[in-house]
Write an enzyme that holds these catalytic residues in place. Structure first.
Site, mmCIF file in Angstrom:
data_model
loop_
_atom_site.group_PDB
_atom_site.id
_atom_site.type_symbol
_atom_site.label_atom_id
_atom_site.label_comp_id
_atom_site.label_asym_id
_atom_site.label_seq_id
_atom_site.Cartn_x
_atom_site.Cartn_y
_atom_site.Cartn_z
ATOM 1 C CG HIS A 191 52.273 44.325 49.028
ATOM 2 N ND1 HIS A 191 51.266 45.205 49.332
ATOM 3 C CD2 HIS A 191 51.927 43.152 49.594
ATOM 4 C CE1 HIS A 191 50.368 44.599 50.062
ATOM 5 N NE2 HIS A 191 50.729 43.349 50.230
ATOM 6 C CG ASP A 457 31.628 41.337 35.690
ATOM 7 O OD1 ASP A 457 32.290 40.492 35.068
ATOM 8 O OD2 ASP A 457 31.720 41.517 36.911
ATOM 9 C CB CYS A 504 31.542 51.443 40.431
ATOM 10 S SG CYS A 504 30.665 49.882 40.289
HETATM 11 C C1 PEP Z 1 32.557 45.673 37.160
HETATM 12 O O1 PEP Z 1 32.226 44.537 36.813
HETATM 13 O O2 PEP Z 1 32.646 46.636 36.369
HETATM 14 C C2 PEP Z 1 32.890 45.962 38.562
HETATM 15 C C3 PEP Z 1 33.066 47.184 38.997
HETATM 16 O O3 PEP Z 1 33.081 44.905 39.409
HETATM 17 P P1 PEP Z 1 34.360 43.936 39.348
HETATM 18 O O4 PEP Z 1 35.375 44.554 38.443
HETATM 19 O O5 PEP Z 1 34.826 43.803 40.758
HETATM 20 O O6 PEP Z 1 33.778 42.685 38.813
HETATM 21 MG MG MG Z 2 31.713 43.033 38.292
#
Ligand code: PEP
Ligand code: MG
Length: 542
Positions: A191, A457, A504
């Site tokens: 935090h 990922d 994302c």
């Molecule tokens: C990703 O894998 O890029 C993603 C946005 O999900 P996370 O980082 O939560 O696995």
């Molecule tokens: Mg992911």
């Protein structure tokens, strides 16, 4: 001049005098008490006084940092009122006839060890919190005020150097007199690191043995981006960092002017610029940085922070809060992505040698639909309060999407039967984060409303590089042409089928790739809230 390398957890540059905060755990004397009953009363009075202090701190944090950050002090109050915690302190006093200070300290150590041993990093970070609140009680028992930082008085502003810094100490410091933080310990997930980022102060953690209390009063330069600090900097270093600091501040000032401006290139190409969140309280930062929507709400954080499966009502309230605060802006909520590095005890998942290649995310949802349905009911019910989209993680085949959509249809039918309203036209999308989903992108695009590329990922699975392994260096390169070609293939397939495609994963905020993403034609980029304005700037300059 001494150069120190730590881990930068909050950007910015500070130049000033070091003030060493004495936050070390002082030894607490163990005494035998003849009247345990009176000693229990002493503990209860001190505990109540500490709770009252925390209430005041909560109001201060709410006023200065927003409601989201003030919640921490609610958690602290709850910790001090937790029956197990109180029972442990009182049992020690009564059974071992020890003084209240010693009983509180022993209980804090026991609880901190228990948190530290847990599998999940959020709970591990709570070890510092339980020590922090206990120190507050001990200080009251010893007739001192609050935490170690409470005595921060005097006129000059300082760079705070501490062995470790508890969250309440961070907030108690007079913001106007703090230039930045450097700590010997700490974790990027703590935090304190999060608060430093919210306060907009540079912070470096984990400098380890380079921590030296004798640095008190010495001049230092700290760079929260690179994690480098210089004690007694020479003239050249000082001049260089004064220049960098001025540039950084000018940049921040200019970025503020981009609030409310469209995210559009000079030739008129528009990109939707969204933000990623993990908790409802993160919406404050999303709004403060003028993101145009939420492109990834990692809903599994609701599960990670719970001790048991979060109920439909609990989830409904969380999704409703986020979407109401975002008004008519889109909120993409990813269904739970548990497994791999995000382990939750109550799921009772078996040990796996390769959890990243194991039983996770959509695989859990499709084989344990009773858990999935609770989340889908909560999402659908919340969908009438704003503009929610559902996103499925870790998809590798068309069948998985069809199976998930069938479960969604069953839930919709249930709700219709119960005369519960939901958005009949709710968008359903998938994450593109496996090579299989890229290769099958045309078939998948025919099934869904959007794609969002999870580059974290996708890089791991495309390059066969464990994202948790820090030793892979250049082999785990998300700029690899293989990853970039995957992004292009997925985007082109989406467009062939008339659906939108965004990113994302962390790569979306990489400004060295903004031109490439614009050229590929991505429709949306979703990044951490503090990356929104720098990215808008890059896009507008394209
Ligand atoms: C990703 O894998 O890029 C993603 C946005 O999900 P996370 O980082 O939560 O696995
Ligand atoms: Mg992911």
């Amino acid at each position: 001049m001494r150069t120190i390398q730590g881990v930068g957890v909050s950007a910015g540059i500070a130049i000033g005098t070091i003030r060493v905060l004495d936050t070390a755990d002082h030894a607490v004397e163990r005494r035998v008490v003849n009247d345990p009953k009176t000693e229990v009363e002493r503990f209860r009075a001190a505990r109540d006084a500490a709770v009252a202090q925390l209430k005041q701190l909560r109001n201060k944090a709410a006023a200065e940092l927003g409601e989201g950050k003030a919640e921490l002090f609610d958690t602290h109050q709850l910790m001090l009122q937790d029956p197990d915690y109180v029972e442990s302190v009182e049992a020690l006093i009564t059974q071992s006839k020890v003084n209240a200070e010693y009983a509180v300290k022993s209980t804090a150590e026991q609880f901190a060890a228990m948190f530290a041993a847990m599998d999940n990093s959020y709970m591990q970070a709570r070890a510092a919190d339980v020590k922090d609140v206990s120190r507050r009680v001990i200080n009251v028992l010893e007739g001192k005020r609050g935490g170690a930082a409470a005595d921060d008085e005097g006129g000059e502003s300082h760079i705070i150097l501490a062995e470790d810094l508890a969250p309440s100490e961070t907030v108690q410091l007079d913001r106007a007199k703090v230039l930045g933080f450097v700590t010997a310990k700490g974790s990027a997930n703590s935090h304190t690191a999060i608060l430093a980022r919210t306060m907009g102060l540079p912070a470096i953690i984990d400098i380890g043995d380079a921590f030296d209390p004798d640095d008190d009063g010495h001049t230092a330069v700290i760079d929260g981006t690179s994690g480098m600090a210089f004690v007694d900097p020479d003239e050249t270093t000082l001049a260089e960092y004064r220049g960098r600091k001025a540039k950084y501040e000018e940049r921040l000032r200019l970025l503020q002017e981009l609030k409310g401006k469209p995210t559009e290139t000079k030739s008129g190409q528009q990109v939707r610029l969204y933000a990623n969140i993990g908790r409802p309280s993160d919406v404050t930062a999303v709004l403060a940085n003028d993101a145009e929507g939420i492109g990834l709400f990692r809903s599994e954080f609701l599960y990670l922070e719970s001790e048991d499966y979060p109920t439909e009502e609990f989830q409904f309230e969380a999704y409703k809060e986020v979407t109401q605060k975002m008004g008519d802006r889109l909120v993409v909520i990813r269904t739970l992505d548990i497994g791999a590095d995000k382990q939750v005890g109550y799921f009772n998942l078996e040990h796996e040698d390769n959890p990243a290649l194991g039983y996770r995310a959509i695989r859990i949802c499709l084989t344990r639909p009773e858990i999935f349905k609770v989340q889908l009911r909560a999402l659908l019910r919340a969908s009438v309060y704003g503009n929610i989209a559902i996103m499925l993680p870790m998809i590798t085949s068309v069948q998985e999407v069809r199976d998930a959509k069938q479960i969604l249809d069953e839930v919709k039918n249930e709700l219709r039967g119960e005369h519960v309203d939901f958005n009949e036209h709710i968008q359903v999308g998938i994450m593109i984060e496996t090579p299989a989903s890229v290769i099958m992108a045309d078939e998948l695009a025919a099934e869904v409303d959007f794609f969002s590329i999870g580059t974290n990922d996708l890089t791991q699975y495309t390059l066969a590089c464990d994202r948790q392994n820090p030793n892979l260096g250049r082999f785990a390169d998300p700029h690899s042409p293989a990853v970039l070609r995957m992004i292009r293939m997925a985007t082109e397939a989406a467009h062939r089928h008339g659906i939108w495609c965004g990113i994302c994963g962390e790569l979306g905020a990489d400004l060295s790739l903004t031109d490439t993403f614009l050229e590929i034609g991505l429709d949306e980029l979703s990044v951490s809230p503090t990356s929104v304005l720098p990215l808008r700037n890059a896009i507008r300059n394209h």
